[in-house]
Each structure stands twice: as C-alpha cells, then as structure tokens.
Design a protein around this motif. Structure first.
Motif, PDB file in Angstrom:
ATOM      1  N   VAL A 218     -12.010   1.026  -1.811  1.00 44.86           N
ATOM      2  CA  VAL A 218     -11.646  -0.158  -1.328  1.00 44.86           C
ATOM      3  C   VAL A 218     -10.789  -1.136  -2.280  1.00 44.86           C
ATOM      4  CG1 VAL A 218     -12.526  -2.267  -0.295  1.00 44.86           C
ATOM      5  CG2 VAL A 218     -13.782  -0.109   0.237  1.00 44.86           C
ATOM      6  N   VAL A 219      -9.371  -1.466  -1.783  1.00 47.47           N
ATOM      7  CA  VAL A 219      -8.770  -2.145  -2.592  1.00 47.47           C
ATOM      8  C   VAL A 219      -8.129  -3.468  -1.914  1.00 47.47           C
ATOM      9  CG1 VAL A 219      -7.895  -0.278  -4.073  1.00 47.47           C
ATOM     10  CG2 VAL A 219      -6.367  -1.306  -2.159  1.00 47.47           C
ATOM     11  N   SER A 220      -7.824  -4.583  -2.662  1.00 46.36           N
ATOM     12  CA  SER A 220      -7.595  -5.645  -2.160  1.00 46.36           C
ATOM     13  C   SER A 220      -6.022  -5.911  -2.480  1.00 46.36           C
ATOM     14  CB  SER A 220      -8.431  -6.887  -2.636  1.00 46.36           C
ATOM     15  OG  SER A 220      -9.607  -6.797  -2.566  1.00 46.36           O
ATOM     16  N   MET A 221      -5.342  -6.697  -1.506  1.00 43.43           N
ATOM     17  CA  MET A 221      -4.026  -7.397  -1.862  1.00 43.43           C
ATOM     18  C   MET A 221      -3.861  -8.470  -1.337  1.00 43.43           C
ATOM     19  SD  MET A 221      -1.506  -4.103  -0.770  1.00 43.43           S
ATOM     20  CE  MET A 221      -1.515  -2.422  -1.529  1.00 43.43           C
ATOM     21  N   HIS A 222      -3.797  -9.489  -2.165  1.00 33.49           N
ATOM     22  CA  HIS A 222      -3.381 -10.875  -1.844  1.00 33.49           C
ATOM     23  C   HIS A 222      -2.721 -11.456  -2.849  1.00 33.49           C
ATOM     24  CE1 HIS A 222      -6.893 -12.176  -3.972  1.00 33.49           C
ATOM     25  NE2 HIS A 222      -7.586 -11.161  -3.496  1.00 33.49           N
ATOM     26  N   SER A 223      -2.252 -12.697  -2.647  1.00 35.39           N
ATOM     27  CA  SER A 223      -1.427 -13.381  -3.627  1.00 35.39           C
ATOM     28  C   SER A 223      -2.422 -13.766  -4.823  1.00 35.39           C
ATOM     29  CB  SER A 223      -0.598 -14.397  -3.090  1.00 35.39           C
ATOM     30  OG  SER A 223      -1.260 -15.339  -2.199  1.00 35.39           O
ATOM     31  N   GLY A 224      -3.560 -14.072  -4.438  1.00 35.94           N
ATOM     32  CA  GLY A 224      -4.298 -14.609  -5.490  1.00 35.94           C
ATOM     33  C   GLY A 224      -4.547 -13.661  -7.084  1.00 35.94           C
ATOM     34  N   MET A 225      -4.230 -12.406  -6.681  1.00 35.44           N
ATOM     35  CA  MET A 225      -4.616 -11.344  -7.522  1.00 35.44           C
ATOM     36  C   MET A 225      -3.435 -11.458  -8.824  1.00 35.44           C
ATOM     37  SD  MET A 225      -5.347  -8.391  -5.032  1.00 35.44           S
ATOM     38  CE  MET A 225      -5.225  -7.089  -6.136  1.00 35.44           C
ATOM     39  N   THR A 226      -3.834 -10.749 -10.052  1.00 37.29           N
ATOM     40  CA  THR A 226      -2.832 -11.006 -10.908  1.00 37.29           C
ATOM     41  C   THR A 226      -1.916  -9.633 -10.917  1.00 37.29           C
ATOM     42  OG1 THR A 226      -4.037  -9.230 -12.357  1.00 37.29           O
ATOM     43  CG2 THR A 226      -4.678 -11.707 -12.663  1.00 37.29           C
ATOM     44  N   PRO A 227      -0.674  -9.844 -11.316  1.00 36.38           N
ATOM     45  CA  PRO A 227       0.385  -8.844 -11.206  1.00 36.38           C
ATOM     46  C   PRO A 227       0.025  -7.392 -11.632  1.00 36.38           C
ATOM     47  CG  PRO A 227       1.259 -10.795 -12.491  1.00 36.38           C
ATOM     48  CD  PRO A 227      -0.077 -10.932 -12.031  1.00 36.38           C
ATOM     49  N   GLN A 239      -1.009   6.473  -3.533  1.00 31.08           N
ATOM     50  CA  GLN A 239      -1.478   7.712  -4.049  1.00 31.08           C
ATOM     51  C   GLN A 239      -2.399   8.238  -2.995  1.00 31.08           C
ATOM     52  OE1 GLN A 239      -2.408   6.654  -8.086  1.00 31.08           O
ATOM     53  NE2 GLN A 239      -0.608   7.930  -8.690  1.00 31.08           N
ATOM     54  N   GLY A 240      -3.083   7.331  -2.161  1.00 27.60           N
ATOM     55  CA  GLY A 240      -3.880   7.705  -1.086  1.00 27.60           C
ATOM     56  C   GLY A 240      -5.350   7.809  -1.685  1.00 27.60           C
ATOM     57  N   ALA A 241      -5.639   7.338  -3.181  1.00 29.46           N
ATOM     58  CA  ALA A 241      -6.771   7.118  -3.518  1.00 29.46           C
ATOM     59  C   ALA A 241      -7.881   6.288  -3.056  1.00 29.46           C
ATOM     60  CB  ALA A 241      -6.900   6.974  -5.101  1.00 29.46           C
ATOM     61  N   ALA A 242      -6.685   5.085  -2.777  1.00 27.29           N
ATOM     62  CA  ALA A 242      -7.731   4.177  -1.736  1.00 27.29           C
ATOM     63  C   ALA A 242      -7.690   4.282  -0.361  1.00 27.29           C
ATOM     64  CB  ALA A 242      -6.778   2.615  -1.816  1.00 27.29           C
ATOM     65  N   ARG A 243      -8.893   4.328   0.284  1.00 26.27           N
ATOM     66  CA  ARG A 243      -8.979   4.699   1.724  1.00 26.27           C
ATOM     67  C   ARG A 243      -8.850   3.459   2.524  1.00 26.27           C
ATOM     68  NH1 ARG A 243     -11.968   9.264   2.639  1.00 26.27           N
ATOM     69  NH2 ARG A 243     -10.410   9.279   4.631  1.00 26.27           N
ATOM     70  N   ILE A 244      -8.972   2.169   1.915  1.00 25.25           N
ATOM     71  CA  ILE A 244      -9.090   1.203   2.688  1.00 25.25           C
ATOM     72  C   ILE A 244      -8.462   0.052   1.939  1.00 25.25           C
ATOM     73  CG2 ILE A 244     -10.343  -0.763   3.843  1.00 25.25           C
ATOM     74  CD1 ILE A 244     -12.860   1.100   3.945  1.00 25.25           C
ATOM     75  N   VAL A 245      -7.383  -0.621   2.653  1.00 30.57           N
ATOM     76  CA  VAL A 245      -6.794  -1.758   1.993  1.00 30.57           C
ATOM     77  C   VAL A 245      -7.111  -2.934   2.747  1.00 30.57           C
ATOM     78  CG1 VAL A 245      -4.396  -2.788   1.518  1.00 30.57           C
ATOM     79  CG2 VAL A 245      -4.646  -0.390   0.923  1.00 30.57           C
ATOM     80  N   LEU A 246      -7.629  -4.057   2.075  1.00 29.90           N
ATOM     81  CA  LEU A 246      -8.070  -5.390   2.305  1.00 29.90           C
ATOM     82  C   LEU A 246      -7.186  -6.118   2.059  1.00 29.90           C
ATOM     83  CD1 LEU A 246     -10.496  -5.735   4.242  1.00 29.90           C
ATOM     84  CD2 LEU A 246     -11.707  -6.470   2.273  1.00 29.90           C
ATOM     85  N   GLY A 247      -6.371  -6.828   2.833  1.00 29.82           N
ATOM     86  CA  GLY A 247      -5.388  -7.784   2.560  1.00 29.82           C
ATOM     87  C   GLY A 247      -5.018  -8.890   3.351  1.00 29.82           C
ATOM     88  N   THR A 248      -4.183  -9.711   2.839  1.00 30.46           N
ATOM     89  CA  THR A 248      -3.742 -10.980   3.623  1.00 30.46           C
ATOM     90  C   THR A 248      -2.153 -10.519   4.329  1.00 30.46           C
ATOM     91  OG1 THR A 248      -2.714 -11.623   1.632  1.00 30.46           O
ATOM     92  CG2 THR A 248      -4.695 -12.841   2.434  1.00 30.46           C
TER      93      THR A 248
END
Ligand code: ADP
Ligand code: ZN
Ligand code: ZN
Length: 703
Positions: A218-227, A239-248
């Motif tokens: 499970v990985v996140s994607m949003h603007s509050g994260m560091t580069p 690469q397909g390692a993340a099965r779920i992307v949780l993001g804005t």
C-alpha cells in the motif's frame, strides 16, 4: 544508422511548441521510455512519445540533436498512460509537455540517471507479504453484499450512493480485496479528496492489506509527501510492487501497469478539480482512464471504476439515471446505516424569532449543555476562520481592507493580527483607527475563534458527568498549521477528551467520529442566495456530510441531532435536508438547471485573465472574443461578455473572466482547440500590454 524519436519535454503552459520535439538515438526506443535530452543549454527529462501519423517523418539531419541518455531499469510508460496524459492535455487545453511532466514525480526530473538507478535498487528489495493472513473483513450487511454482487457482475462505471455511515469504505476494501486475491498482478487505485483529513481511511487500508501483501503493498501519493517519498511510491506503483495506491487527485496519473480498479471516495468533493496548471477533474479522468484500461471486446484488460458518495455531484447523479433515460453509470444504493444507527433528526432554529445578534440560540445551547452533562460530544461548525472577518472604526468609515486585494483583512485575536486570507498580508492589530485615531475599533461578524471563546463563556457553568469543567477544542486551518497538529487534535476528539468541537468544514467531512450526538451549523445562510449556481449543491452536501458525523455509533443507542440556525427555515433545501432526501434535492436542482440551460445540460469553460489593470484584463478577453467569429464551431458556442471575478483584485493583480458555453461538449472542445491560437496571438497585441497571464478552465466548478 540513427533513428528519429518524438520526445515530450516540459514546456511553458502556452508556448508555441506543444512539447513534442525530435531527437535522434542510436537505438530505437519504445514509446514511453524515459530519457534525458539536451534542451536549450540544459539537459532535461523527456518521455519518448508515439509518432504522430500526421507528422511528416523528419529527415535526420545535423540540427536534430541526439538524446543524452536513457533512464535504465524503468520500464516504458504504457500506452494507456500516454493516452490518458494526451487526452488530459487536449481536453483541458494545456500543452502535452506540461501535463506529461507534471504527472511524473519531480525527482525523476532532478536526479541523474545514476541516482535514479540507486533508488531503483532500494525500491526493488520489497519483500512480499509473509505475515499470516488475518481476515479482518467484516461480515457484510445485506446492502453491502448486494452492491458488491452487482459491482462484480455488471460493467459500470458505478456510482455508489450510500448514506453516511452505510459502510461504503467496507465496500471499497472488499472490492479491492477480491481483486487482489483473484489476480496476483492486479493493482487498485483508491482516491480520496484530502488525505490529511482522512488518516483513518489510510489506516484501514494498511491494516487490511499489509499483513497479507507486505508493507510496501500500500503506497500513498499526495502533495504532503517529500520528493523522495513521492519517487519511492511512484516507482513501487510503476514496477507493480505496490498493489494499492491511495492518493489525492494527482494519483489519477500514477503509472499502474496492472490497474483494474479505481475507487473515487467522496466523488462530489471539489478538491478533485485542480485549481492551477491544467485544471483537470481527477474524478472525470478516473472514469475516462477506466475506459482506456478496458478492452471493449471483453477479452483481456478490464478496469472498473467506482465513485462513492452520500451526496453525489449533480453531474454524477444525472449520469446514473436509468439507462432508459440515457444514464451511463450504474447506480448502487446503500440507504441504511450499518447496525441500528439512525440518521440524526434535523432541527431548524428560526433566527428571525431570536433577539438580534444572537450567536447561539438558547434551545441549541441547552441541547449542547445536556449532552455535556451526559458525557456525549457536540460539533459546531462555522465556515469562517479567525475571530472576526472585519474590523471597523466606530467614528469614521475605516474598515480593515487589504491594500492589495478587494477583500477585508480578518482579525485573529489569538496572535493579535490582521490577516488577508487572499494574499497573506499580516500586520499587528492597530491600537487606534489608522484613519482618524479613534480608540473605539470594533469587530463585525464572527469566525471560529470567537465562537470558541463565546461557547466557553456560555458553557462555563456546565459540568461533565465527573464534575470537571467543559473542554472545548477548535479545528481549522489556523489550529492545524503545524505538522501533526491535525492528527493530534483528531485523536483528542476520538478519545473523548473533548466535549465540544468547533471548526470549519474541515471537521464536517469524512471523519468517523464515534461519540458525537449533536452537530450544529451556526450560520449557513450565505450560500442560499449566491450567484454561483453550484452554491446550494455545495451547501446541501456540506450540511448532509456534517449531519453524517452524528450518531455513528449505533451500539450505544443514542439519539442524534443536527441543528441548523437559519433566517430561512422554509427554504426547500432545508426541507429536503430534514428528510435526508438527497434524491428530492437533486431532482429539484436538475429541473432548475435544465430550465436555465446550466450543466449538466450544457458545457462550460471559463477564460481567465490577470493583468495590472482591470481594463487590460477585460480588453484582452474582448479582443479574443471578437476574433472568435473566425473560429471553427463558433456558431455552436455562446461567448458571454468579460466580467471582473468575484474577488476582483488579489495581491495587486486584477482578474477578469469570460464564460464560454455550448449545448454540445464536442462543439465546445473543437471551438476551444481552434480558438487557442487566437488567444495566444491576442496576448501578443499591443492592447494586451500589462497582461500577466491567461488560462482556460474547462468544466469550471466556481463561476
Ligand atoms: P461510510 O464510509 O459509508 O460513511 P464506513 O465505511 O465508515 O461508512 O462505516 C461506518 C462504520 O460502520 C465504520 O465504523 C465501519 O467499521 C462499520 N462497518 C462497516 N461495515 C460494517 C459491517 N458489515 N459490519 C459491521 N460494521 C461495519
Ligand atoms: Zn476611524
Ligand atoms: Zn490581500
């Protein structure tokens, strides 16, 4: 023998080049390959693009420069991703280069190929889930089961219309779970409006899936994260390692080679529409993307999209009408709350019957006091932060206007400042009137700071069940500026440390508060008579979402209430709210919009212009408008005269806008595409001297 490649690079928004440049390469490279190329005097990141069949094959000659390198180890971005980006650029009238490069994590642009390779090595070592699979899934309610059955067997797109607390999140979780279990390569994209507001959701996904599929699933994607975090998530997804992307909203552009499911939670939320750069709607792009990722012949790829809300956008509601009436989405219903929890009773307080200047009416105050005494929580919201929106002098006509904006500066009592919420200008509060020197400066209107103070006074004598004094907390953009502050404040509410929570709409959305039995809107009338045709939709949804924070814990059998103080208790909007009848409200809105020819019965775009003077901003729009008569499909669009924006001046920049409307989306699109060159040329005219920038907003949310 070298080959010639089309490469997309970042270009300024309206530059004449769309961002597609020619380079040569010793080896043929597949479209989607990430490369480094020389660009002017620097080197930049580029994406090898599909050759435009219309473009004549450029002859290789000395002026075509070779690429500088390939980002080894990163598979090419697939065709569906490239199509999504290409579509977004053309639909929202921006350059391909801008949209494509903005859709990639910034570090890909900034790091050297060697640095990227090092990151890749680190990202690649993710261990798959080895922990024992614990089954945390709840036993479904009949409504949830029925919705999941339809979701699995019908085609979609789907609109899940489920009451607040009906268990929509559980539906998302189980839809994802079913997919991941069925296909070891499948990926899911779950979008939320603002991730910081819903830490609970992220936690629920992590709890449910990391045990079985590993921490990195499970990985996140949003603007509050560091580069660095953003690059890591992006690579894991790519690469397909993340099965779920949780993001804005930005997550809609994530590279997901195994994408088979997209969830858009709270699909009505305005934050899905970007307000800068390419002003895309991530919700609309999600629906489009699911089509791109689906093979219509039904043989191979299939990507479903599930939009969910208790108060759908009027557009999505309309799309999900019966198929016989032209609906394109499947509407899935979950009208009941989980367990025996009932939706709160709505009480309207007629403020016309209260003494003038009443902030909290006696019956509301009484109801709050009773809850404190019983150990229950209340939530009071007011959509205005600060202490008072205006400061004024009692003897002359001085008001706390911002010198740079057409707006008042807000009085913040806690740090004794006057702050402009538009340009940020902050000063100490003056001791005396800056204009006449009189010491009698007073406030006008009230914000959350004042409400908090006022409540503390009014409830000073009320005690909690254990005899201790009342605890009041405030959550708004000011109280949560520090990193982690919001989380800490929310934790206090959840743990029951707080009796009364005061806040802006930040507290009205999404949170699964368990002990709140009273929610009150102190002064929601402003939106009832707004000139923006979407204002009542936003108000209804906000009030219904706010009401949804009450009575979420059915196990305690507590009765919950939503209080609304209004000067217009007979307004149809409140009547529908009282019955929790979104369908009736939406039907009325659709009727009005159909009669007035408003979206979704027409299609709109706004052209915005910013300049040193209002005259120049409007002159630019008028000239571009006059030149539009020569443009394709002009006959099928209506161009309205330029007008100043509702907040006309911000930070000394004058703003104007012009509405373009058509009964046909296709005609509007064709017109805008053809007109783009005219706008560009108009900017170069002497009359446009002083113009700072212009931009087109397709399907604008605020007019
Ligand atoms: P929504 O997203 O529709 O507002 P949630 O998914 O947050 O609702 O569910 C509301 C509450 O009900 C949550 O605390 C959740 O854990 C619980 N819940 C959801 N589905 C079930 C179920 N099938 N059985 C028991 N509890 C459930
Ligand atoms: Zn004065
Ligand atoms: Zn200002």
């Amino acid at each position: 023998m070298n080959t010639c490649l089309s490469v997309v690079v970042q270009t300024p928004a309206h530059s004449a080049i769309a961002g597609l440049l020619s380079y040569q390469s010793e080896l043929p490279l597949a479209p989607g390959t990430l490369v480094r190329v020389p660009f002017g005097k620097r080197e930049t990141l580029g994406v090898v693009w599909d050759d435009d069949p219309q473009r004549p094959d450029p002859e290789l000659h000395a002026t075509i420069r070779p690429i500088s390198g390939v980002l080894q180890g990163i598979a090419p971005l697939n065709a569906a991703w490239r199509q999504l980006v290409g579509f977004a650029a053309s639909y929202y009238q921006r350059s391909l280069g801008e949209v494509a490069l903005a859709a990639l994590p910034p570090q890909l642009r900034d790091l050297s190929p060697t640095q990227v390779t090092r990151r890749l090595k680190r990202a690649g070592s993710s261990g798959a889930g080895d922990a024992a699979a614990s089954d945390l899934a709840a036993t479904l309610t009949p409504e949830q089961a029925q919705v999941l059955r339809r979701f699995a067997t019908e085609a979609g797109p789907f609109l899940l219309f489920g009451a607040t607390g009906s268990g929509k999140t559980e539906v998302y979780l189980q839809a994802v779970q079913e997919l991941l279990a069925r296909d070891p390569l499948a990926q899911a994209l779950v979008m939320v409006p603002e991730i910081n507001l819903t830490p609970q959701l992220e936690q629920r996904f992590r709890e449910r899936f990391t045990g079985r599929y590993g921490e990195d699933a499970v990985v996140s994607m949003h603007s509050g994260m560091t580069p660095a975090q953003r690059l890591k998530s992006w690579l894991a997804a790519h690469q397909g390692a993340a099965r779920i992307v949780l993001g804005t909203r930005m997550a809609v552009f994530a590279s997901l080679p195994g994408l088979q499911l997209i969830v858009v939670d709270e699909e009505h939320d305005p934050s899905y529409k970007s307000q800068e750069g390419a002003r895309y709607s991530a919700r609309d792009l999600a629906v489009y993307r699911s089509q791109l990722e689906t093979d219509p012949t039904g043989s191979g790829k299939n990507c479903r999209v599930l939009l969910g809300s208790a108060t759908p956008s009027i557009e999505s509601w309309h799309h999900s009408r019966a198929a016989a009436e032209g609906g394109r989405y499947q509407r899935l219903l979950m009208p009941s709350r989980v367990g025996s929890g009932a939706l709160p009773t709505v009480r309207l307080v007629d403020m016309a019957q209260q003494p003038k200047k009443t902030v909290l009416s006696p019956p509301l105050l009484q109801a709050i006091a009773e809850r404190i005494a019983r150990g229950e929580q209340s939530m009071i919201f007011l959509n205005r932060r600060g202490y008072a929106p205006v400061l004024q002098c009692s003897s002359c006509d001085w008001k706390s206007e911002c010198p740079h904006c057409s707006a008042y500066r807000v009085f913040h009592k806690l740090d004794r400042t006057l702050r402009c919420h538009h340009c940020g200008l902050t000063d100490r509060v003056p001791r005396a009137c800056p204009s006449c020197g009189d010491l009698d400066i007073t406030t006008l209107g009230r914000g959350t700071e004042q409400l908090e103070e006022h409540l503390a006074e009014l409830l000073a004598d009320v005690q909690r069940p254990d005899g201790s004094p009342v605890r009041i907390a405030r959550i708004d953009a000011d109280s949560t500026k520090l990193k982690g502050a919001l989380q800490a404040q929310l934790a206090q509410v959840h743990s029951g440390e707080v009796d009364v929570l005061v806040g802006t709409q930040m507290i009205a959305k999404g949170h699964d508060f368990r002990h709140i039995t009273l929610v009150a809107a102190v002064n929601p009338d402003g939106a009832l008579f707004s000139s923006d045709f979407r204002a009542s939709e936003r108000l209804f949804s906000l009030l219904m979402q706010a009401a949804g924070r009450a009575g979420r814990d059915a196990t305690q059998g507590l009765k919950s209430e939503m209080w609304i103080q209004t000067m217009h208790p007979k307004h149809a909007l409140f009547a529908a709210l009282k019955r929790h009848d979104f369908a009736a409200f939406a039907a009325q809105q659709l009727l009005e919009r159909e009669q007035a020819g408003m979206p979704p019965f027409s299609f709109q775009a706004l052209v915005r212009a910013e300049a040193r003077s209002q005259d120049v901003a409007q002159a630019f729009l008028r000239l571009a408008s006059a030149a539009a008569a020569e443009v394709d499909d002009f006959a099928r669009v209506t161009l309205y005269p330029p007008v100043p924006m509702s907040i006309q001046r911000v930070a000394d920049v004058e703003r104007a806008q012009m509405l373009v409307e058509s009964a046909s989306r296709v005609a509007l699109q064709r017109f805008l595409a053809a007109w783009h060159g005219t706008l560009h040329a108009t900017r170069g005219l002497p009359e446009s001297k002083g113009l700072i920038r212009w931009a087109v907003d397709v399907d604008p949310l605020a007019i």
